[in-house]
Design a protein around this motif. Structure first.
Motif, PDB file in Angstrom:
ATOM      1  N   ALA B  52      18.731  22.963  36.383  1.00 26.94           N
ATOM      2  CA  ALA B  52      18.637  24.420  36.539  1.00 26.94           C
ATOM      3  C   ALA B  52      19.894  24.984  37.191  1.00 26.94           C
ATOM      4  N   TRP B  53      20.451  24.224  38.139  1.00 21.97           N
ATOM      5  CA  TRP B  53      21.682  24.658  38.823  1.00 21.97           C
ATOM      6  C   TRP B  53      22.838  24.740  37.814  1.00 21.97           C
ATOM      7  N   SER B  56      22.488  27.656  35.475  1.00 24.04           N
ATOM      8  CA  SER B  56      22.693  28.983  36.067  1.00 24.04           C
ATOM      9  C   SER B  56      24.176  29.306  36.217  1.00 24.04           C
ATOM     10  N   THR B  63      26.447  23.218  29.578  1.00 27.23           N
ATOM     11  CA  THR B  63      25.504  22.540  30.485  1.00 27.23           C
ATOM     12  C   THR B  63      25.095  21.182  29.914  1.00 27.23           C
ATOM     13  N   LEU B 205      24.111  34.246  33.139  1.00 27.15           N
ATOM     14  CA  LEU B 205      24.305  33.123  34.065  1.00 27.15           C
ATOM     15  C   LEU B 205      24.183  33.638  35.499  1.00 27.15           C
ATOM     16  N   LEU B 206      23.067  33.290  36.135  1.00 30.24           N
ATOM     17  CA  LEU B 206      22.731  33.918  37.419  1.00 30.24           C
ATOM     18  C   LEU B 206      23.667  33.519  38.567  1.00 30.24           C
ATOM     19  N   SER B 207      24.278  32.320  38.468  1.00 27.83           N
ATOM     20  CA  SER B 207      25.133  31.877  39.588  1.00 27.83           C
ATOM     21  C   SER B 207      26.606  31.791  39.205  1.00 27.83           C
ATOM     22  N   GLY B 272      15.229  26.058  32.828  1.00 30.58           N
ATOM     23  CA  GLY B 272      15.929  26.977  33.737  1.00 30.58           C
ATOM     24  C   GLY B 272      16.535  28.139  32.960  1.00 30.58           C
ATOM     25  N   ALA B 273      17.162  27.818  31.802  1.00 28.70           N
ATOM     26  CA  ALA B 273      17.766  28.873  30.964  1.00 28.70           C
ATOM     27  C   ALA B 273      16.680  29.802  30.413  1.00 28.70           C
ATOM     28  N   ALA B 276      15.758  32.084  33.047  1.00 29.37           N
ATOM     29  CA  ALA B 276      16.851  33.040  33.277  1.00 29.37           C
ATOM     30  C   ALA B 276      16.802  34.180  32.257  1.00 29.37           C
ATOM     31  N   TYR B 281      15.537  32.924  38.549  1.00 28.71           N
ATOM     32  CA  TYR B 281      16.107  31.587  38.745  1.00 28.71           C
ATOM     33  C   TYR B 281      14.959  30.631  39.045  1.00 28.71           C
ATOM     34  N   ASP B 283      14.041  26.319  39.290  1.00 27.21           N
ATOM     35  CA  ASP B 283      14.393  24.909  39.117  1.00 27.21           C
ATOM     36  C   ASP B 283      13.128  24.056  39.081  1.00 27.21           C
TER      37      ASP B 283
END
Lengths: 58, 484
Positions: B52-53, B56, B63, B205-207, B272-273, B276, B281, B283
């Motif tokens: 998930a990290w 993101s 990924t 992409l949240l992060s 995770g995607a 999103a 977010y 995980d």
């Protein structure tokens, strides 16, 4: 009882170290030449692929 | 007679769960055994957190690439170390006394294991939150106050299985691992067929905003995967010492510790995607399973998490027991298990590892990557795979690995400088590169290459060579005595 257990364990360790360090001891089978070649080729391919992907990014 | 039987039982227990070397004809794992047992340890919720990290920060196609390639590369290098514990039937935490010295090895071991337990606390937390999520989806609210109790029960189950011994661990893996993989495949198919490839790649992409460019983000995620592999440092040797060939140990653990984990990282990345897409977010795959696929899939996901995490906790606890017994041989196996279980429980309740995940990753990277490089240089370049086993066990008159008061000062200096170099390149608090040129090789890459090269090259300097190889004379003399 506990001290005799530790003594026995230490004796067992000494016995086994002697066995393993004797020239006649048969270690478990080694990695083959094919293994080493496979590891090398795989590592190179993976490294090159990372470089290629990195260079496609902006 | 009764006393003798008890002694024999204790010694037998010490062979498989303690420090006594395992002889060639006593090995209990073949290729399949070591593959399934290491898979049982590898598959856990940490894979979902990592997936998930990654998802993101990078688009899904990147990924997937990062989920597979960097970790496999690092695994191929790291697991070469396991051929030494396999050869001698001795755990790596004990073998590394030859590298760091009898006392410094103990400190290195403590640093590695205290941080490694952090991964297991994440698993415990995800299991507890998944259970509460499922209960909520089924209409039963579980109070947050019950989470520590859920974690405690989960840890207690693993404790009870682990203390039954390695054969029990092995057979529980034979049952659990195929079940987890089967459920994992079902989850992956369900998640992947619920959307399109284009949609998954266009997710916000949240992060990603944490990084200055996609190139830096890519390098940081490669680094994250390198560290994910080197985090196995504390567990190297516990299974391979029980394996009947070096090939089986190496390739079995490549599958269990690396490839199987990558498969579950991909599940975490895809779910995770998918979350999103909804701007959330997540995980934890049960979030998506409940939100979109419904409670049945949520329960299935929970079953996968429960089986995976319990099996991981069992293998992990088993590995910590062996490693701890290597240094504190008078401690009781059950007592050690209690201490590590409680420590894991406290870390889980604290919640700090999950909250500061990126920083946690960097701590592992700055220590485990450098230690890995030093071990590789020492085991294979300096010592060429030959050790004084008597000096490892500190038998009378066998002092080769005492170095300077139990500390190999040369290894200590390389370790400190290598770790400092890691932190010079990468700022783990602000996710920033401090040196863009060195960052190209990633912090782990640079610190490993430099530490390895420094150790290997400087070991040729005569006085350092003499300092490091005090064991050669000891091995020679001892073998002469045995032959005589």
């Amino acid at each position: 009882m506990m001290s005799s257990v530790h003594e026995e364990i230490n004796k067992e360790i000494i016995r086994r170290v002697e066995i393993i360090e004797s020239p006649d001891y048969e270690f478990v089978s080694v990695m083959t030449r094919a293994d080493k070649i496979a590891i090398t080729i795989l590592s190179v391919v993976l490294t090159v692929s990372m470089i290629i992907v990195y260079n496609t990014l902006v | 007679m009764g006393k003798k039987t008890a002694l024999e039982t204790e010694i037998s227990r010490e062979i498989y769960m303690g420090q006594i070397p395992v002889l060639t004809n006593e090995r209990i794992y073949d290729f399949m055994g070591v593959t399934l047992t290491s898979s049982g340890m590898g598959i856990a919720s940490w894979c979902y957190v990592q997936g998930a990290w990654l998802a993101s920060v990078l688009p899904l196609y990147l990924t997937l690439f990062v989920s597979i390639v960097p970790m496999l590369l690092m695994g191929l290098i790291l697991l070469i170390i396991t051929t030494i514990p396999t050869k001698y039937g001795v755990d790596n935490s004990l073998m590394q006394k030859a590298v760091f010295g009898t006392k410094l090895a103990k400190i290195i071991f403590l640093v590695m294991i205290l941080s490694a337990v952090g991964w297991f606390s994440i698993n415990a937390q995800i299991f507890a939150t998944s259970l509460t999520n499922i209960c909520a989806a089924l209409g039963t609210e579980v109070s947050a106050n019950l989470i520590p109790i859920i974690i405690l029960v989960y840890l207690a189950i693993a404790f009870l299985i682990t203390t039954r011994g390695p054969q029990f661990v092995k057979y529980s893996m034979y049952i659990m691992v195929p079940g987890i993989v089967f459920v994992g495949i079902a989850m992956l198919i369900k998640a992947a067929t619920s959307t399109t490839w284009e949609e998954l790649n266009s997710v916000e992409l949240l992060s990603a905003g944490f990084f200055s460019s996609q190139k830096i983000a890519f390098l940081a995620m490669c680094e994250g995967m390198f560290v994910f592999a080197t985090a196995w440092y504390a567990s190297l040797g516990q299974f391979s010492r029980l394996t009947n060939s070096r090939r089986s140990a190496y390739w079995g653990q490549i599958i269990g510790f690396i490839l199987i984990m990558e498969f579950f990282i991909i599940i975490g990345a895809i779910t995770g995607a998918l979350m999103a897409q909804m701007g959330v977010y997540s995980d934890n795959p049960t979030d998506w399973m409940i939100a979109v696929a419904g409670p049945i899939w949520g329960i299935l996901s929970l079953v996968a998490i429960a089986l995976a995490n319990v099996s991981t906790q069992i293998s992990g606890l088993y590995a910590w027991i062996i490693a701890t017994k290597s240094y504190w041989n008078k401690l009781n196996i059950t007592g050690i298990a209690v201490v590590w279980t409680l420590y894991c429980f406290l870390l889980s309740v604290w919640n700090g590892v999950w909250t500061y995940y990126s920083t946690f990753i960097a701590v592992i990277g700055a220590t485990a990557s450098v230690a890995t490089a030093i071990l590789l240089a020492d085991y294979f370049v300096v010592r060429k795979g030959k050790f004084s086993l008597g000096a490892i066990y500190e038998l009378p008159g066998r002092t080769a690995y005492k170095y300077t008061n139990g500390h190999n000062l040369f290894a200590m200096i390389i370790f400190i400088l290598g770790s400092a170099l890691y932190l010079y390149i990468y700022d783990p608090i602000n996710f920033a590169s401090r040196n863009d040129i060195l960052m190209l090789l990633t912090p782990s890459g640079v610190s490993m290459i430099v530490s390895f090269a420094a150790y290997a090259v400087l070991s040729k300097v005569p006085f350092i060579n003499k300092y490091l190889l005090a064991d050669r004379k000891e091995i020679e003399e001892y073998q002469k005595r045995i032959v005589a």
